[in-house]
Motif scaffolding. Structure first.
Motif, PDB file in Angstrom:
ATOM      1  N   THR A 123     -12.130 -25.132  -5.674  1.00  0.00           N
ATOM      2  CA  THR A 123     -12.785 -23.846  -5.456  1.00  0.00           C
ATOM      3  C   THR A 123     -13.876 -23.669  -6.507  1.00  0.00           C
ATOM      4  O   THR A 123     -14.010 -24.483  -7.418  1.00  0.00           O
ATOM      5  CB  THR A 123     -11.794 -22.658  -5.592  1.00  0.00           C
ATOM      6  N   SER A 124     -14.593 -22.578  -6.390  1.00  0.00           N
ATOM      7  CA  SER A 124     -15.602 -22.246  -7.398  1.00  0.00           C
ATOM      8  C   SER A 124     -15.092 -21.157  -8.341  1.00  0.00           C
ATOM      9  O   SER A 124     -15.886 -20.493  -9.014  1.00  0.00           O
ATOM     10  CB  SER A 124     -16.884 -21.771  -6.700  1.00  0.00           C
ATOM     11  N   LEU A 125     -13.784 -20.982  -8.421  1.00  0.00           N
ATOM     12  CA  LEU A 125     -13.212 -19.927  -9.258  1.00  0.00           C
ATOM     13  C   LEU A 125     -13.734 -19.993 -10.683  1.00  0.00           C
ATOM     14  O   LEU A 125     -13.880 -21.069 -11.255  1.00  0.00           O
ATOM     15  CB  LEU A 125     -11.686 -20.037  -9.288  1.00  0.00           C
ATOM     16  N   HIS A 126     -13.971 -18.821 -11.247  1.00  0.00           N
ATOM     17  CA  HIS A 126     -14.439 -18.728 -12.628  1.00  0.00           C
ATOM     18  C   HIS A 126     -13.274 -18.568 -13.597  1.00  0.00           C
ATOM     19  O   HIS A 126     -13.329 -19.046 -14.722  1.00  0.00           O
ATOM     20  CB  HIS A 126     -15.400 -17.541 -12.779  1.00  0.00           C
ATOM     21  N   ARG A 127     -12.214 -17.892 -13.151  1.00  0.00           N
ATOM     22  CA  ARG A 127     -11.083 -17.634 -14.043  1.00  0.00           C
ATOM     23  C   ARG A 127      -9.779 -17.577 -13.250  1.00  0.00           C
ATOM     24  O   ARG A 127      -9.771 -17.206 -12.081  1.00  0.00           O
ATOM     25  CB  ARG A 127     -11.259 -16.338 -14.830  1.00  0.00           C
ATOM     26  N   ILE A 168       2.056  -8.409 -20.250  1.00  0.00           N
ATOM     27  CA  ILE A 168       1.223  -9.468 -20.816  1.00  0.00           C
ATOM     28  C   ILE A 168       0.257  -9.990 -19.758  1.00  0.00           C
ATOM     29  O   ILE A 168       0.656 -10.253 -18.621  1.00  0.00           O
ATOM     30  CB  ILE A 168       2.095 -10.652 -21.310  1.00  0.00           C
ATOM     31  N   LYS A 169      -1.004 -10.141 -20.144  1.00  0.00           N
ATOM     32  CA  LYS A 169      -2.025 -10.773 -19.308  1.00  0.00           C
ATOM     33  C   LYS A 169      -2.510 -12.007 -20.060  1.00  0.00           C
ATOM     34  O   LYS A 169      -2.837 -11.931 -21.239  1.00  0.00           O
ATOM     35  CB  LYS A 169      -3.224  -9.849 -19.073  1.00  0.00           C
ATOM     36  N   MET A 170      -2.526 -13.148 -19.362  1.00  0.00           N
ATOM     37  CA  MET A 170      -3.045 -14.383 -19.946  1.00  0.00           C
ATOM     38  C   MET A 170      -4.031 -14.982 -18.960  1.00  0.00           C
ATOM     39  O   MET A 170      -3.935 -14.733 -17.757  1.00  0.00           O
ATOM     40  CB  MET A 170      -1.895 -15.366 -20.235  1.00  0.00           C
ATOM     41  N   GLY A 171      -4.961 -15.790 -19.460  1.00  0.00           N
ATOM     42  CA  GLY A 171      -5.933 -16.373 -18.554  1.00  0.00           C
ATOM     43  C   GLY A 171      -6.643 -17.579 -19.129  1.00  0.00           C
ATOM     44  O   GLY A 171      -6.540 -17.881 -20.323  1.00  0.00           O
ATOM     45  N   ILE A 172      -7.352 -18.259 -18.229  1.00  0.00           N
ATOM     46  CA  ILE A 172      -8.152 -19.417 -18.592  1.00  0.00           C
ATOM     47  C   ILE A 172      -9.433 -19.374 -17.765  1.00  0.00           C
ATOM     48  O   ILE A 172      -9.409 -19.048 -16.575  1.00  0.00           O
ATOM     49  CB  ILE A 172      -7.385 -20.746 -18.371  1.00  0.00           C
ATOM     50  N   LEU A 173     -10.551 -19.688 -18.431  1.00  0.00           N
ATOM     51  CA  LEU A 173     -11.842 -19.756 -17.761  1.00  0.00           C
ATOM     52  C   LEU A 173     -12.104 -21.192 -17.333  1.00  0.00           C
ATOM     53  O   LEU A 173     -11.583 -22.135 -17.930  1.00  0.00           O
ATOM     54  CB  LEU A 173     -12.956 -19.288 -18.697  1.00  0.00           C
ATOM     55  N   ARG A 174     -12.937 -21.357 -16.314  1.00  0.00           N
ATOM     56  CA  ARG A 174     -13.249 -22.687 -15.818  1.00  0.00           C
ATOM     57  C   ARG A 174     -13.746 -23.616 -16.940  1.00  0.00           C
ATOM     58  O   ARG A 174     -13.298 -24.737 -17.063  1.00  0.00           O
ATOM     59  CB  ARG A 174     -14.306 -22.612 -14.705  1.00  0.00           C
ATOM     60  N   ASN A 175     -14.663 -23.140 -17.788  1.00  0.00           N
ATOM     61  CA  ASN A 175     -15.193 -24.011 -18.831  1.00  0.00           C
ATOM     62  C   ASN A 175     -14.123 -24.401 -19.847  1.00  0.00           C
ATOM     63  O   ASN A 175     -14.169 -25.495 -20.402  1.00  0.00           O
ATOM     64  CB  ASN A 175     -16.425 -23.401 -19.510  1.00  0.00           C
ATOM     65  N   GLU A 176     -13.130 -23.536 -20.088  1.00  0.00           N
ATOM     66  CA  GLU A 176     -12.026 -23.899 -20.974  1.00  0.00           C
ATOM     67  C   GLU A 176     -11.166 -24.989 -20.339  1.00  0.00           C
ATOM     68  O   GLU A 176     -10.731 -25.924 -21.007  1.00  0.00           O
ATOM     69  CB  GLU A 176     -11.172 -22.664 -21.278  1.00  0.00           C
ATOM     70  N   TRP A 177     -10.937 -24.853 -19.042  1.00  0.00           N
ATOM     71  CA  TRP A 177     -10.170 -25.882 -18.319  1.00  0.00           C
ATOM     72  C   TRP A 177     -10.903 -27.203 -18.334  1.00  0.00           C
ATOM     73  O   TRP A 177     -10.305 -28.250 -18.556  1.00  0.00           O
ATOM     74  CB  TRP A 177      -9.912 -25.386 -16.886  1.00  0.00           C
ATOM     75  N   GLU A 178     -12.220 -27.177 -18.110  1.00  0.00           N
ATOM     76  CA  GLU A 178     -13.019 -28.402 -18.095  1.00  0.00           C
ATOM     77  C   GLU A 178     -13.026 -29.105 -19.457  1.00  0.00           C
ATOM     78  O   GLU A 178     -13.120 -30.331 -19.525  1.00  0.00           O
ATOM     79  CB  GLU A 178     -14.470 -28.098 -17.671  1.00  0.00           C
ATOM     80  N   ASN A 179     -12.911 -28.330 -20.535  1.00  0.00           N
ATOM     81  CA  ASN A 179     -12.964 -28.900 -21.886  1.00  0.00           C
ATOM     82  C   ASN A 179     -11.610 -29.363 -22.409  1.00  0.00           C
ATOM     83  O   ASN A 179     -11.520 -29.818 -23.547  1.00  0.00           O
ATOM     84  CB  ASN A 179     -13.591 -27.903 -22.863  1.00  0.00           C
ATOM     85  N   GLN A 180     -10.581 -29.261 -21.621  1.00  0.00           N
ATOM     86  CA  GLN A 180      -9.242 -29.702 -22.056  1.00  0.00           C
ATOM     87  C   GLN A 180      -9.150 -31.222 -22.059  1.00  0.00           C
ATOM     88  O   GLN A 180      -9.655 -31.909 -21.229  1.00  0.00           O
ATOM     89  CB  GLN A 180      -8.152 -29.161 -21.140  1.00  0.00           C
TER      90      GLN A 180
END
Length: 180
Positions: A123-127, A168-180
């Motif tokens: 997908t093109s999801l951002h977060r 609690i709310k937690m999240g990850i952005l696409r660029n953070e996922w890409e940099n893992q």
């Protein structure tokens, strides 16, 4: 059996899977998963027919709203998603491990990672985000393992067994996922 030796499969639910989910949600004697999966939300009891009918239009959009998780062909639980804001590509996701045989073995983390990877790859999801409560240490740990960070803590917003917990709310952005 160790998680690394097992085959984890994610797929859209069949009618047989829905009957299995119904069993774990309403008929299984111990109901252990309900102690962790939003125990602060009152859930109405549905008949088997009502339950099956409630899933008639699932997975009709770009992003599946429910997947079944099987380990070596055995039902483990479900993965889910819902839009918080489709205009900003903000999706919340979750996992419920109904079958306690698969608790504490790494299965949930692996399945959740597969779900996050699938969503960002297809997908093109951002977060992506999750919502949980401060008493659900396992969910927060799984979220951290896939790269999510705590973004919000709403103090004492949930009541479980008469005790107050933080939302609690937690999240990850696409660029953070890409940099893992």
């Amino acid at each position: 059996m160790k998680e690394q030796e097992s085959k984890i499969m994610l797929r859209e639910p069949t009618n047989k899977d829905l009957s299995e989910i119904y069993y774990w949600k309403y008929e299984e004697e111990k109901q252990e998963a309900k102690k962790w999966n939003g125990p602060y939300i009152e859930e109405p009891h549905l008949t088997k027919d009502e339950f099956h009918q409630s899933f008639q239009n699932i997975n009709k959009g770009e992003v599946p709203s429910l997947l079944v998780v099987k380990v070596d062909g055995e039902f483990m639980g479900t993965l889910n998603s819902y839009w918080v804001d489709k205009n900003t590509d903000w999706l919340e996701i979750g996992i419920v491990i109904y079958n306690p045989e698969f608790w504490n073995g790494g299965y949930g983390t692996k399945a959740f990672r597969m779900w996050v990877d699938y969503l960002f790859n297809h997908t093109s999801l951002h977060r992506l985000g999750i919502s949980t409560w401060s008493g659900n240490d396992r969910m927060m740990q799984v979220a951290r393992k896939v790269g999510m960070v705590e973004e919000a803590r709403i103090r004492e917003a949930r009541i479980v067994d008469g005790q107050r917990y933080d939302a609690i709310k937690m999240g990850i952005l696409r660029n953070e996922w890409e940099n893992q």
